[in-house]
Design a protein around this motif. Structure first.
Motif, mmCIF file in Angstrom:
data_model
loop_
_atom_site.group_PDB
_atom_site.id
_atom_site.type_symbol
_atom_site.label_atom_id
_atom_site.label_comp_id
_atom_site.label_asym_id
_atom_site.label_seq_id
_atom_site.Cartn_x
_atom_site.Cartn_y
_atom_site.Cartn_z
ATOM 1 N N LEU A 228 0.820 -1.199 0.000
ATOM 2 C CA LEU A 228 0.000 0.000 0.000
ATOM 3 C C LEU A 228 0.861 1.259 0.000
ATOM 4 N N GLN A 229 0.461 2.215 -0.815
ATOM 5 C CA GLN A 229 1.022 3.554 -0.777
ATOM 6 C C GLN A 229 0.167 4.375 0.185
ATOM 7 N N LEU A 230 0.784 4.892 1.233
ATOM 8 C CA LEU A 230 0.012 5.599 2.247
ATOM 9 C C LEU A 230 -0.383 6.989 1.772
ATOM 10 N N ASP A 231 -1.572 7.439 2.212
ATOM 11 C CA ASP A 231 -1.954 8.823 1.933
ATOM 12 C C ASP A 231 -1.036 9.747 2.723
ATOM 13 N N GLU A 232 -1.030 11.032 2.381
ATOM 14 C CA GLU A 232 -0.053 11.961 2.948
ATOM 15 C C GLU A 232 -0.173 12.084 4.460
ATOM 16 N N GLU A 233 -1.412 12.091 4.976
ATOM 17 C CA GLU A 233 -1.594 12.213 6.424
ATOM 18 C C GLU A 233 -1.010 11.011 7.158
ATOM 19 N N SER A 234 -1.291 9.795 6.660
ATOM 20 C CA SER A 234 -0.765 8.583 7.298
ATOM 21 C C SER A 234 0.745 8.512 7.160
ATOM 22 N N ALA A 235 1.257 8.905 5.985
ATOM 23 C CA ALA A 235 2.707 8.883 5.756
ATOM 24 C C ALA A 235 3.418 9.861 6.699
ATOM 25 N N HIS A 236 2.833 11.053 6.857
ATOM 26 C CA HIS A 236 3.420 12.056 7.755
ATOM 27 C C HIS A 236 3.447 11.536 9.192
ATOM 28 N N TYR A 237 2.366 10.909 9.615
ATOM 29 C CA TYR A 237 2.309 10.377 10.979
ATOM 30 C C TYR A 237 3.366 9.289 11.181
ATOM 31 N N LEU A 238 3.506 8.413 10.200
ATOM 32 C CA LEU A 238 4.480 7.333 10.317
ATOM 33 C C LEU A 238 5.906 7.877 10.370
ATOM 34 N N ALA B 267 2.502 -5.577 9.570
ATOM 35 C CA ALA B 267 2.935 -4.856 8.377
ATOM 36 C C ALA B 267 4.406 -4.490 8.524
ATOM 37 N N ARG B 268 5.023 -4.136 7.391
ATOM 38 C CA ARG B 268 6.428 -3.732 7.389
ATOM 39 C C ARG B 268 6.610 -2.559 6.444
ATOM 40 N N VAL B 269 7.429 -1.611 6.862
ATOM 41 C CA VAL B 269 7.711 -0.451 6.024
ATOM 42 C C VAL B 269 8.666 -0.862 4.909
ATOM 43 N N LEU B 270 8.228 -0.711 3.649
ATOM 44 C CA LEU B 270 9.068 -1.065 2.494
ATOM 45 C C LEU B 270 9.909 0.111 2.032
ATOM 46 N N THR B 271 9.271 1.259 1.870
ATOM 47 C CA THR B 271 9.973 2.464 1.442
ATOM 48 C C THR B 271 9.466 3.642 2.252
ATOM 49 N N ILE B 272 10.359 4.589 2.503
ATOM 50 C CA ILE B 272 9.969 5.781 3.240
ATOM 51 C C ILE B 272 10.857 6.933 2.789
ATOM 52 N N GLY B 273 10.244 8.011 2.366
ATOM 53 C CA GLY B 273 11.006 9.153 1.884
ATOM 54 C C GLY B 273 10.096 10.265 1.438
ATOM 55 N N ARG B 274 10.672 11.251 0.768
ATOM 56 C CA ARG B 274 9.889 12.406 0.323
ATOM 57 C C ARG B 274 8.851 12.026 -0.725
ATOM 58 N N ASP B 275 9.127 10.958 -1.454
ATOM 59 C CA ASP B 275 8.187 10.531 -2.494
ATOM 60 C C ASP B 275 7.019 9.731 -1.934
ATOM 61 N N GLY B 276 7.043 9.438 -0.648
ATOM 62 C CA GLY B 276 5.944 8.707 -0.044
ATOM 63 C C GLY B 276 6.404 7.543 0.804
ATOM 64 N N VAL B 277 5.429 6.830 1.330
ATOM 65 C CA VAL B 277 5.686 5.679 2.197
ATOM 66 C C VAL B 277 4.880 4.494 1.687
ATOM 67 N N GLN B 278 5.542 3.344 1.581
ATOM 68 C CA GLN B 278 4.872 2.109 1.212
ATOM 69 C C GLN B 278 5.020 1.100 2.341
ATOM 70 N N VAL B 279 3.940 0.366 2.612
ATOM 71 C CA VAL B 279 4.003 -0.705 3.595
ATOM 72 C C VAL B 279 3.460 -1.986 2.974
ATOM 73 N N GLU B 280 4.023 -3.101 3.399
ATOM 74 C CA GLU B 280 3.547 -4.412 2.957
ATOM 75 C C GLU B 280 2.704 -5.019 4.067
ATOM 76 N N ILE B 281 1.496 -5.452 3.727
ATOM 77 C CA ILE B 281 0.576 -6.014 4.702
ATOM 78 C C ILE B 281 0.869 -7.496 4.897
ATOM 79 N N GLY B 282 0.978 -7.883 6.156
ATOM 80 C CA GLY B 282 1.252 -9.271 6.487
ATOM 81 C C GLY B 282 0.012 -10.009 6.948
ATOM 82 N N THR B 283 0.182 -10.852 7.941
ATOM 83 C CA THR B 283 -0.904 -11.701 8.431
ATOM 84 C C THR B 283 -1.947 -10.908 9.197
#
Length: 242
Positions: A18-28, A52-68
């Motif tokens: 998942l690519q997080l929306d800006e509010e969720s990405a900012h909070y993370l 879940a696990r953080v895959l990428t994090i930076g100015r371009d956004g945050v991605q997380v992988e959903i687990g069990t």
């Protein structure tokens, strides 16, 4: 080490990225301060939670992988609906936060005669969104996977007329305490006043619509303290606290 929890307002499925929306990405990034590879728990309010696990994090956004995913129920056995007199700023936020932590099912902000906060139509929507965010944040902290609804603010008269179940309002003039009441069945509707307390005609209206006046000890409590004390006592006597 405690794993951070994050509310995500989107569909959650095992294995999804998942690519997080800006509010969720900012909070993370700025509040939780998580780094790439960090583990966390995510939920969307449907009763389930996912590793879940953080895959990428930076100015371009945050991605997380959903687990069990798993269902984890920490909801109160009581269905509690609070009609809460609107108070100013942090006092209202604190009352909502603690009510959520203590298992409330639904909160309706109320305009009362002694209410010092006046909201036009535009501000009603923005304040409701803010209060709902406070409720979500409280769920992140306390481990709830279902987020209580913050209803549209309405007049006290409209709320008491439509309330159901065991109906209580907290009044320092009352003679009875919670321990004097029988075990409730179904919904508990609680009317809690604003900073200035209830007007006499509001006390009369509450009684006429079936609300039982209840005393929370001999001291006068602030609105945010009254909510915390009342819910703690209700959960200790009838619910899952203690």
């Amino acid at each position: 080490m405690r794993v951070s929890r994050l509310y995500l307002p989107q569909t959650l499925e095992e294995g999804a990225v998942l690519q997080l929306d800006e509010e969720s990405a900012h909070y993370l990034r700025t509040v939780l301060r998580l780094k790439k590879g960090a583990d966390l728990i995510v939920f969307n309010g449907d009763g389930r939670e996912y590793s879940a696990r953080v895959l990428t994090i930076g100015r371009d956004g945050v991605q997380v992988e959903i687990g069990t995913g798993r269902s984890r129920d920490v909801e109160s056995p009581l269905t509690i609906h609070i009609g809460l007199g609107i108070s100013r700023g942090e006092r209202m936020d604190l009352a909502i936060q603690k009510a959520v932590e203590l298992g409330v099912s639904r909160i309706t902000p109320l305009f009362t005669e002694h209410c010092v906060v006046r909201l036009d139509e535009a501000r009603r929507g923005s304040r409701r969104q803010h209060w709902q965010k406070v409720a979500r944040s409280a769920c992140e902290q306390c481990g709830r996977n279902r987020v209580p609804e913050i209803a549209e603010p309405i007049e006290l008269r409209d709320w008491v007329v439509g309330s159901e179940g065991l109906r209580l309002f907290f009044d320092p003039q009352a003679m009875a305490g919670l321990k004097d009441l029988p075990q409730p069945e179904g919904t508990i509707s609680i009317l809690s006043g604003p900073e200035g307390g209830f007007a006499e005609k509001e006390r009369i209206l509450a009684r006429e619509t079936g609300f039982i006046p209840v005393r929370l000890g001999p001291r006068i409590l602030r609105t945010e303290t009254a909510v915390l004390a009342a819910l703690s006592a209700i959960q200790a006597i009838w619910g899952d606290l203690g």
